[in-house]
Write an enzyme that holds these catalytic residues in place. Structure first.
Site, short mmCIF file in Angstrom:
data_model
loop_
_atom_site.label_atom_id
_atom_site.label_comp_id
_atom_site.label_asym_id
_atom_site.label_seq_id
_atom_site.Cartn_x
_atom_site.Cartn_y
_atom_site.Cartn_z
N LYS A 162 2.83 -4.62 13.25
CA LYS A 162 3.82 -3.81 12.52
C LYS A 162 5.21 -3.93 13.14
CE LYS A 162 0.38 -0.52 10.98
NZ LYS A 162 -0.06 0.87 10.95
N CYS A 210 -2.52 7.49 10.85
CA CYS A 210 -1.72 6.94 9.74
C CYS A 210 -0.56 7.84 9.35
CB CYS A 210 -2.61 6.68 8.53
SG CYS A 210 -3.95 5.53 8.89
N CYS A 213 -10.29 7.30 1.61
CA CYS A 213 -10.31 6.61 2.90
C CYS A 213 -11.71 6.63 3.51
CB CYS A 213 -9.32 7.24 3.88
SG CYS A 213 -9.40 6.39 5.47
N CYS A 226 -1.71 11.92 5.92
CA CYS A 226 -2.25 10.64 5.46
C CYS A 226 -3.14 10.88 4.25
CB CYS A 226 -3.05 9.99 6.59
SG CYS A 226 -4.61 10.84 6.89
N LYS A 284 -3.89 -6.05 13.24
CA LYS A 284 -2.70 -5.79 12.42
C LYS A 284 -1.44 -5.82 13.27
CE LYS A 284 -4.16 -1.71 11.06
NZ LYS A 284 -4.26 -0.32 10.59
N ARG A 326 2.63 -6.85 8.78
CA ARG A 326 2.58 -5.99 7.58
C ARG A 326 3.97 -5.74 6.99
NH1 ARG A 326 -2.20 -2.64 7.73
NH2 ARG A 326 -3.83 -3.89 8.70
N CYS A 362 -8.29 11.49 10.65
CA CYS A 362 -9.06 10.89 11.75
C CYS A 362 -8.07 10.44 12.81
CB CYS A 362 -9.92 9.73 11.23
SG CYS A 362 -9.08 8.15 11.15
N ARG A 388 -1.91 -2.35 -2.04
CA ARG A 388 -0.69 -1.93 -1.35
C ARG A 388 0.37 -3.01 -1.55
NH1 ARG A 388 -2.00 -1.12 4.74
NH2 ARG A 388 -2.87 0.89 4.16
FE1 SRM Z 1 -3.41 3.42 8.31
C1 SRM Z 1 -6.56 2.20 8.40
C2 SRM Z 1 -3.87 4.49 5.17
C3 SRM Z 1 -0.11 3.98 8.06
C4 SRM Z 1 -3.15 3.27 11.71
N1 SRM Z 1 -4.95 3.30 6.99
C5 SRM Z 1 -6.16 2.71 7.21
C6 SRM Z 1 -6.96 2.64 5.91
C7 SRM Z 1 -6.65 1.33 5.26
C8 SRM Z 1 -8.47 2.86 6.06
C9 SRM Z 1 -9.32 1.62 6.23
O1 SRM Z 1 -9.12 0.84 7.19
O2 SRM Z 1 -10.21 1.41 5.41
C10 SRM Z 1 -6.33 3.84 5.15
C11 SRM Z 1 -6.41 3.76 3.63
C12 SRM Z 1 -6.49 5.14 3.04
C13 SRM Z 1 -6.39 5.15 1.56
O3 SRM Z 1 -7.37 5.55 0.91
O4 SRM Z 1 -5.34 4.78 1.04
C14 SRM Z 1 -4.96 3.87 5.77
N2 SRM Z 1 -2.20 3.99 6.84
C15 SRM Z 1 -2.59 4.47 5.63
C16 SRM Z 1 -1.42 5.03 4.85
C17 SRM Z 1 -1.54 4.81 3.35
C18 SRM Z 1 -1.26 6.52 5.18
C19 SRM Z 1 -0.38 7.30 4.25
O5 SRM Z 1 -0.87 8.34 3.79
O6 SRM Z 1 0.76 6.91 3.99
C20 SRM Z 1 -0.27 4.27 5.54
C21 SRM Z 1 -0.02 2.93 4.88
C22 SRM Z 1 1.03 2.17 5.58
C23 SRM Z 1 1.47 0.92 4.87
O7 SRM Z 1 2.11 1.06 3.83
O8 SRM Z 1 1.21 -0.17 5.39
C24 SRM Z 1 -0.87 4.04 6.93
N3 SRM Z 1 -1.87 3.51 9.64
C25 SRM Z 1 -0.59 3.88 9.34
C26 SRM Z 1 0.11 4.20 10.54
C27 SRM Z 1 1.55 4.73 10.61
C28 SRM Z 1 2.55 3.66 10.81
O9 SRM Z 1 2.22 2.46 10.85
O10 SRM Z 1 3.72 3.99 10.95
C29 SRM Z 1 -0.77 4.03 11.59
C30 SRM Z 1 -0.50 4.36 13.08
C31 SRM Z 1 0.40 3.39 13.74
C32 SRM Z 1 -0.39 2.27 14.30
O11 SRM Z 1 -0.68 1.31 13.58
O12 SRM Z 1 -0.77 2.35 15.48
C33 SRM Z 1 -2.01 3.57 11.02
N4 SRM Z 1 -4.63 2.78 9.79
C34 SRM Z 1 -4.34 2.84 11.13
C35 SRM Z 1 -5.51 2.39 11.86
C36 SRM Z 1 -5.63 2.26 13.39
C37 SRM Z 1 -5.14 0.94 13.86
C38 SRM Z 1 -5.46 0.69 15.30
O13 SRM Z 1 -4.56 0.29 16.04
O14 SRM Z 1 -6.60 0.88 15.70
C39 SRM Z 1 -6.50 2.10 10.90
C40 SRM Z 1 -7.93 1.63 11.16
C41 SRM Z 1 -8.02 0.18 11.47
O15 SRM Z 1 -7.08 -0.60 11.35
O16 SRM Z 1 -9.14 -0.21 11.86
C42 SRM Z 1 -5.91 2.36 9.61
FE1 SF4 Z 2 -7.85 7.35 6.80
FE2 SF4 Z 2 -7.75 8.12 9.31
FE3 SF4 Z 2 -5.75 6.73 8.28
FE4 SF4 Z 2 -6.08 9.20 7.52
S1 SF4 Z 2 -5.61 8.55 9.63
S2 SF4 Z 2 -5.75 7.47 6.15
S3 SF4 Z 2 -8.27 9.43 7.56
S4 SF4 Z 2 -7.80 5.98 8.57
#
Ligand code: SRM
Ligand code: SF4
Length: 561
Positions: free
Chosen positions: A209, A479, A436, A430, A207, A143, A475, A74
């Site tokens: 943000k 995201c 993922c 997402c 993390k 981030r 899930c 990323r």
């Molecule tokens: Fe996310 C984890 C993809 C935005 C909350 N996110 C992941 C992971 C890295 C899975 C992992 O931990 O192994 C996913 C990778 C999937 C893949 O195969 O690429 C993933 N997140 C994404 C992306 C690519 C979704 C998309 O389709 O665009 C976004 C990348 C953002 C970036 O460029 O940095 C993405 N993730 C978000 C958002 C939205 C936002 O930030 O505006 C959220 C919700 C907001 C928040 O943070 O509360 C989000 N992602 C999470 C979480 C839950 C965090 C938590 O507070 O518990 C995880 C899981 C974790 O961190 O344990 C996670």
């Molecule tokens: Fe993966 Fe869940 Fe984030 Fe979708 S919402 S990219 S399934 S961690």
């Protein structure tokens, strides 16, 4: 906190030798395509995740082969900006070393998937040649910093936009590990040179943000962030920022201690040093008070709720040495991208391309990747990524607009963008399967076909032109920010989703679960039912989200602004 209560990741960070871990040894281990478990945690801070192709798990298990491991990388793109030359470089790197698909994320940056271990180093070196890096785009650290992407949003867009870069730089880790491991920089002999007064050895508990929004368009979903900065502009002058803290969307199915939360506005700060100092010290408070034993409860939102916003503001004022002013009024009237051609106050042109779920590739519908390459090769348009997973071809001079338009027409990008339905343009999903590891259900591979089945229902009720924000995640991590959609789907198991309804158009209201674990047939049934009622009983100009709240189909939760 005593050592014994620390979560395992805390120990990995502390013992990682400044985020080096044993990554070098893991890279040299040719017996496996994976890296050691501890290194998987450390490599996140370098902007990468180890993954495997989930579609091929069974086939490989049958053949007694290890999973097909690869990495997702990323990029760090504060404000989501690339020059055309950087786009060409990214295009080439994606083609040579990864699946070839370039994914625009919901946080305004790019991800490449399917990068084999042996290709990581050449990939990072190629990005470095293009002045791009992936430092701190993952891990327990600040981030990618977001900023409203469309320069038409304000005449002083550039001034505000530069804060994304400044904040990103301010909050970068001090370790030289990335440069040593991937770019062959000489090892530091004196580790004191990389002492990190902000992150120390334990980094943040989780993390972190940050987003900057330029009202009235909340295109970045500012309140979903740990820190949201709301630009306050008067007479074309940046007066400063309202600071909102403690946003975050993730929940865990069955864990009632977890919840989605919109950031609370705690005050106003002048621009410049005072803004930067305030942000820095919010991170130090989270560093010192955040939960380091339970990662499910470690985000800033839980720290804010544990100690209260009043305590937080006072502690912040103590650390920054001045008082925040009371928050200034602001309004949001939208949360979307301006598709098609737009012109800014300086006469420069912008074309926003619809990119379904941020996936840039050539497919049977449209040759988007080839089109963007041809645009980039002219050198006459910058690339700006939006938090709705689209791309704005930007800063195009009047004399170059014709050329760019011709390319867009040749590749039928204009037809594609104009011809896409309103609901699809307002949709977001997402990644989920096949990469993922946390996905319970499909998202970006499924939402397009579900929308094709929702479109005729909208047509049936003459609601095709209705702006309804619909989002899906595989899930409950959120995201695709489905918890702030008017209709949000959250995967519960393969083919099943919780259906949430009741977000607004502005990102100021969370939605709520309406029905649990629905399959496609049940989803379409519910949508038909709800839209039928909406058509008959809505008030004039009432949005779908407002309608379901008024009808008390869910309880309302609004932001503290
Ligand atoms: Fe996310 C984890 C993809 C935005 C909350 N996110 C992941 C992971 C890295 C899975 C992992 O931990 O192994 C996913 C990778 C999937 C893949 O195969 O690429 C993933 N997140 C994404 C992306 C690519 C979704 C998309 O389709 O665009 C976004 C990348 C953002 C970036 O460029 O940095 C993405 N993730 C978000 C958002 C939205 C936002 O930030 O505006 C959220 C919700 C907001 C928040 O943070 O509360 C989000 N992602 C999470 C979480 C839950 C965090 C938590 O507070 O518990 C995880 C899981 C974790 O961190 O344990 C996670
Ligand atoms: Fe993966 Fe869940 Fe984030 Fe979708 S919402 S990219 S399934 S961690």
């Amino acid at each position: 906190m005593s050592e014994k209560n620390l979560s395992p990741i805390e120990k990995i960070k502390l013992e990682s030798d400044g985020l080096r871990g044993t990554i070098v040894q893991s890279l040299h281990n040719e017996v496996t395509g994976a890296i050691s478990e501890d290194d998987q945690a450390v490599i996140k801070f370098h902007g990468m995740y180890q993954q495997d192709d989930r579609d091929r798990r069974d086939e490989r298990a049958e053949k007694k082969l290890e999973r097909l491991y690869s990495f997702m990388i990323r990029l760090r793109l504060p404000g989501g900006f690339l020059t055309p030359q950087q786009w060409v470089a990214t295009h080439n790197i994606a083609g040579e070393n990864t699946t070839g698909v370039i994914k625009i994320t919901t946080r305004q940056t790019l991800q490449l998937h399917g990068l084999f271990k042996s290709k990581i180093k050449p990939t990072i070196q190629a990005f470095n040649q293009a002045n791009l890096d992936s430092i701190a785009t993952c891990g327990d650290i600040n981030r990618n910093v977001l900023c409203s992407s469309h320069p038409k949003q304000s005449e002083i867009h550039q001034e505000i936009f530069e804060y994304a870069d400044k904040i990103s730089e301010l909050l970068m880790p001090k370790t030289r590990a990335y440069y040593e491991i991937w770019l062959d920089e000489e090892k530091l002999l004196d580790k004191k040179q990389e002492e990190d007064p902000l992150y120390k050895d334990g980094y943040l508990p989780r993390k972190f943000k940050i987003a900057i929004v330029i009202p009235p368009n909340n295109d970045v979903d500012v309140l979903a962030n740990d820190i949201g900065l709301i630009a306050i502009i008067e007479n074309n002058k940046l007066k400063g920022f309202n600071i909102a803290i403690g946003g975050g969307l993730s929940t865990t199915h069955g864990n009632l201690d977890t919840y989605a939360r919109l950031a609370s506005v705690i005050g106003f700060v002048e621009p410049g040093e005072k803004t930067l100092k305030s942000i820095y010290e919010i991170l130090t408070i989270q560093r010192d008070y955040g939960n380091r034993s339970d990662r499910k409860l470690a985000r800033l939102k839980y720290t804010v709720d544990k100690f209260g916003t009043d305590w937080f503001r006072k502690e912040l004022e103590r650390r920054i040495g001045f008082n925040l002013e009371d928050a200034k009024p602001f309004t949001f009237s939208d949360r979307k991208d301006y598709y098609g051609w737009e012109q800014n106050h300086e006469g420069l042109w912008y074309y926003t391309v619809f990119v379904e779920n941020g996936r840039i590739l050539d497919d049977e519908k449209v040759a988007l990747k080839s089109a963007l390459l041809e645009v980039a090769k002219t050198g006459k348009a910058n690339f700006r990524f939006t938090c709705n997973q689209n791309v704005i071809l930007s800063d195009i001079k009047k004399e170059d607009k014709k050329l760019i338009n011709e390319i867009l027409e040749k590749f039928r990008i204009i037809e594609h963008t104009d011809g896409t339905s309103v609901i699809r343009k307002n949709s977001m999903a997402c990644v989920a399967f096949n990469t993922c590891p946390l996905a319970l259900a499909e998202a970006q591979r499924y939402l397009p076909s579900l929308i094709s089945k929702i479109e005729p229902i909208l047509e049936k009720y003459q609601l095709s032109d209705e702006d309804i924000i619909i989002r899906m995640t595989g899930c409950p991590n959120g995201c695709g920010r489905s918890y702030v959609a008017e209709i949000g789907f959250v995967g519960t198991s393969y083919g099943k989703y919780n259906m949430h309804i009741g977000g607004d158009h502005y990102g100021l209201r969370l939605n709520k679960i309406y029905k649990e674990s629905l399959d496609e047939e049940a989803i379409l049934h519910e949508i038909d039912d709800l839209l039928g009622h909406f058509k008959k009983q809505r008030k004039k100009k009432e949005s779908f989200g407002d309608f379901v709240v008024r009808k008390q189909l869910i309880n309302e939760t609004v932001a503290e602004i």
